[in-house]
Design a protein around this motif. Structure first.
Motif, PDB file in Angstrom:
ATOM      1  N   HIS A 140      -7.615   8.988   2.157  1.00  0.00           N
ATOM      2  CA  HIS A 140      -7.867   7.562   2.252  1.00  0.00           C
ATOM      3  C   HIS A 140      -6.556   6.806   2.053  1.00  0.00           C
ATOM      4  N   PRO A 141      -6.445   5.611   2.597  1.00  0.00           N
ATOM      5  CA  PRO A 141      -5.231   4.823   2.365  1.00  0.00           C
ATOM      6  C   PRO A 141      -5.168   4.395   0.905  1.00  0.00           C
ATOM      7  N   PRO A 142      -3.983   4.179   0.364  1.00  0.00           N
ATOM      8  CA  PRO A 142      -3.873   3.717  -1.015  1.00  0.00           C
ATOM      9  C   PRO A 142      -4.485   2.328  -1.168  1.00  0.00           C
ATOM     10  N   ALA A 143      -5.038   2.056  -2.345  1.00  0.00           N
ATOM     11  CA  ALA A 143      -5.628   0.737  -2.594  1.00  0.00           C
ATOM     12  C   ALA A 143      -4.571  -0.357  -2.467  1.00  0.00           C
ATOM     13  N   TYR A 144      -3.346  -0.006  -2.802  1.00  0.00           N
ATOM     14  CA  TYR A 144      -2.270  -1.005  -2.808  1.00  0.00           C
ATOM     15  C   TYR A 144      -0.941  -0.301  -2.546  1.00  0.00           C
ATOM     16  N   ARG A 145      -0.078  -0.939  -1.766  1.00  0.00           N
ATOM     17  CA  ARG A 145       1.275  -0.437  -1.553  1.00  0.00           C
ATOM     18  C   ARG A 145       2.285  -1.509  -1.929  1.00  0.00           C
ATOM     19  N   PRO A 146       3.322  -1.170  -2.673  1.00  0.00           N
ATOM     20  CA  PRO A 146       4.342  -2.165  -3.001  1.00  0.00           C
ATOM     21  C   PRO A 146       4.960  -2.758  -1.742  1.00  0.00           C
ATOM     22  N   GLY A 147       5.318  -4.026  -1.827  1.00  0.00           N
ATOM     23  CA  GLY A 147       5.905  -4.692  -0.676  1.00  0.00           C
ATOM     24  C   GLY A 147       7.161  -4.029  -0.170  1.00  0.00           C
ATOM     25  N   GLN A 148       7.975  -3.471  -1.060  1.00  0.00           N
ATOM     26  CA  GLN A 148       9.190  -2.797  -0.615  1.00  0.00           C
ATOM     27  C   GLN A 148       8.872  -1.633   0.314  1.00  0.00           C
ATOM     28  N   SER A 198      -7.442  -2.537  16.354  1.00  0.00           N
ATOM     29  CA  SER A 198      -7.499  -2.561  17.810  1.00  0.00           C
ATOM     30  C   SER A 198      -6.427  -3.496  18.374  1.00  0.00           C
ATOM     31  N   GLY A 199      -5.699  -3.021  19.343  1.00  0.00           N
ATOM     32  CA  GLY A 199      -4.633  -3.811  19.951  1.00  0.00           C
ATOM     33  C   GLY A 199      -3.249  -3.490  19.412  1.00  0.00           C
ATOM     34  N   PHE A 200      -3.189  -2.733  18.323  1.00  0.00           N
ATOM     35  CA  PHE A 200      -1.892  -2.355  17.760  1.00  0.00           C
ATOM     36  C   PHE A 200      -1.483  -0.962  18.230  1.00  0.00           C
ATOM     37  N   THR A 250       3.255  -3.816  19.801  1.00  0.00           N
ATOM     38  CA  THR A 250       2.498  -4.355  18.672  1.00  0.00           C
ATOM     39  C   THR A 250       2.502  -3.356  17.520  1.00  0.00           C
ATOM     40  N   ALA A 251       2.745  -3.856  16.318  1.00  0.00           N
ATOM     41  CA  ALA A 251       2.768  -2.989  15.143  1.00  0.00           C
ATOM     42  C   ALA A 251       2.305  -3.765  13.920  1.00  0.00           C
ATOM     43  N   ALA A 252       1.604  -3.077  13.024  1.00  0.00           N
ATOM     44  CA  ALA A 252       1.102  -3.681  11.783  1.00  0.00           C
ATOM     45  C   ALA A 252       1.431  -2.785  10.607  1.00  0.00           C
ATOM     46  N   PHE A 253       1.819  -3.401   9.499  1.00  0.00           N
ATOM     47  CA  PHE A 253       2.118  -2.690   8.263  1.00  0.00           C
ATOM     48  C   PHE A 253       1.459  -3.457   7.128  1.00  0.00           C
ATOM     49  N   VAL A 254       0.472  -2.846   6.487  1.00  0.00           N
ATOM     50  CA  VAL A 254      -0.350  -3.579   5.521  1.00  0.00           C
ATOM     51  C   VAL A 254      -0.248  -2.951   4.141  1.00  0.00           C
ATOM     52  N   GLY A 255      -0.441  -3.792   3.111  1.00  0.00           N
ATOM     53  CA  GLY A 255      -0.283  -3.338   1.746  1.00  0.00           C
ATOM     54  C   GLY A 255      -1.560  -3.210   0.961  1.00  0.00           C
ATOM     55  N   SER A 256      -2.713  -3.313   1.624  1.00  0.00           N
ATOM     56  CA  SER A 256      -3.989  -3.258   0.912  1.00  0.00           C
ATOM     57  C   SER A 256      -5.011  -2.449   1.693  1.00  0.00           C
ATOM     58  N   ALA A 257      -5.807  -1.658   0.973  1.00  0.00           N
ATOM     59  CA  ALA A 257      -6.867  -0.883   1.612  1.00  0.00           C
ATOM     60  C   ALA A 257      -7.951  -1.776   2.184  1.00  0.00           C
ATOM     61  N   ALA A 287      -7.353  -1.654   5.783  1.00  0.00           N
ATOM     62  CA  ALA A 287      -7.133  -0.319   6.335  1.00  0.00           C
ATOM     63  C   ALA A 287      -7.524  -0.263   7.807  1.00  0.00           C
ATOM     64  N   ALA A 288      -7.039   0.741   8.491  1.00  0.00           N
ATOM     65  CA  ALA A 288      -7.224   0.838   9.939  1.00  0.00           C
ATOM     66  C   ALA A 288      -8.683   0.852  10.363  1.00  0.00           C
ATOM     67  N   ASP A 289      -9.557   1.319   9.489  1.00  0.00           N
ATOM     68  CA  ASP A 289     -10.977   1.375   9.849  1.00  0.00           C
ATOM     69  C   ASP A 289     -11.738   0.112   9.476  1.00  0.00           C
TER      70      ASP A 289
END
Length: 257
Positions: free
Chosen positions: A128-136, A114-116, A97-104, A107-109
């Motif tokens: 802190h995670p970035p507020a936004y990450r480009p889709g690329q 859980s489960g990934f 299981t893996a997740a890749f997200v583009g918005s804070a 974020a993991a917290d």
């Protein structure tokens, strides 16, 4: 969860993509992959009960509406750890299981990690995670993980906050083709509510499904957001029991809903 489901080596995998834009051209997605074009199912998804990113995704993973999971706003306390999620079910059944997200907001917290085995929110150690990450960037990370994963069944969640996201979706679909697993993969692509892009308030978004042995069709019923996780489990040939939703896989397969 009750018991453990044992999988064969040929068990289908799952790729779930959520896009932070409420609408995108339906025809373009069908043209992006030969496998998709042959087995594309389009359903309308009702998101009115969960009108913000974290709330919607919490419903999507728990199968519960906001009054039950109590995450109504992006700033609310995260999902209760006692609640079972789709990622937990699939990992317990042997999926990577893996997740890749583009918005804070995801974020993991924020309660969905859980489960990934891998949960990539762009966070660098001690920050802190970035507020936004480009889709690329998000898809680059997802493809890197996919290239190093073994041949066991997987669950991959990719969240994109770009508009349009078509190019990144095409890269993911092509990667599945190149890996030779398109025919054994359930692909679900749906819209987030679009608040990250100033498109908040969309109450119905498209859901596009590619799955083994499905014929191309457009269904005229509206599914609830909480129906998606149990439908995914059903299409993966696992017991469709999670939260309060109902599987619409029988409708996709041609049975009456």
């Amino acid at each position: 969860m009750r018991g453990t489901v044992h999988l064969s080596h040929a068990a289908p995998t799952l790729w779930l993509a959520a896009i932070a834009c409420a609408m995108w051209p339906a025809a373009q997605l069908a043209e992006q992959s030969r496998a998709t074009a042959k087995s594309l199912v389009i359903v309308t998804l009702d998101t009115a009960r969960a009108p913000l990113t974290l709330s919607a995704h919490t419903s999507l993973f728990s199968g519960l509406n906001p009054p039950q999971h109590r995450v109504r706003d992006n700033a609310d306390p995260p999902l209760n750890p006692a609640e079972v999620t789709l990622a937990q079910v699939l990992r317990s059944c042997g999926r990577q299981t893996a997740a890749f997200v583009g918005s804070a907001a995801l974020a993991a917290d924020r309660g969905l990690a859980s489960g990934f085995d891998v949960y990539d929110d762009g966070r660098v150690a001690g920050t802190h995670p970035p507020a936004y990450r480009p889709g690329q960037v998000v898809v680059d990370r997802a493809l890197e993980w996919l290239s190093h994963s073994d041949e066991e069944p997987f669950f991959l969640w990719v969240h994109l906050a770009d508009a349009p996201a078509d190019v990144q979706l095409a890269r993911m679909l092509q990667a599945l083709d190149d890996r030779g697993v398109s025919g054994d993969t359930v692909v679900m692509i749906t819209g987030d509510l679009g608040e990250l892009l100033g498109d908040a308030g969309a109450l119905r978004v498209p859901l596009r499904i590619q799955a083994p042995r499905l014929s191309a069709q457009r269904l005229d019923f509206v599914a609830n957001l909480i129906d998606l996780p149990v439908t995914a489990l059903d299409l993966l040939q696992l017991p469709p029991a999670l939260g309060d939703g109902h599987s619409f896989a029988p409708a996709i397969r041609g049975a009456r809903r």
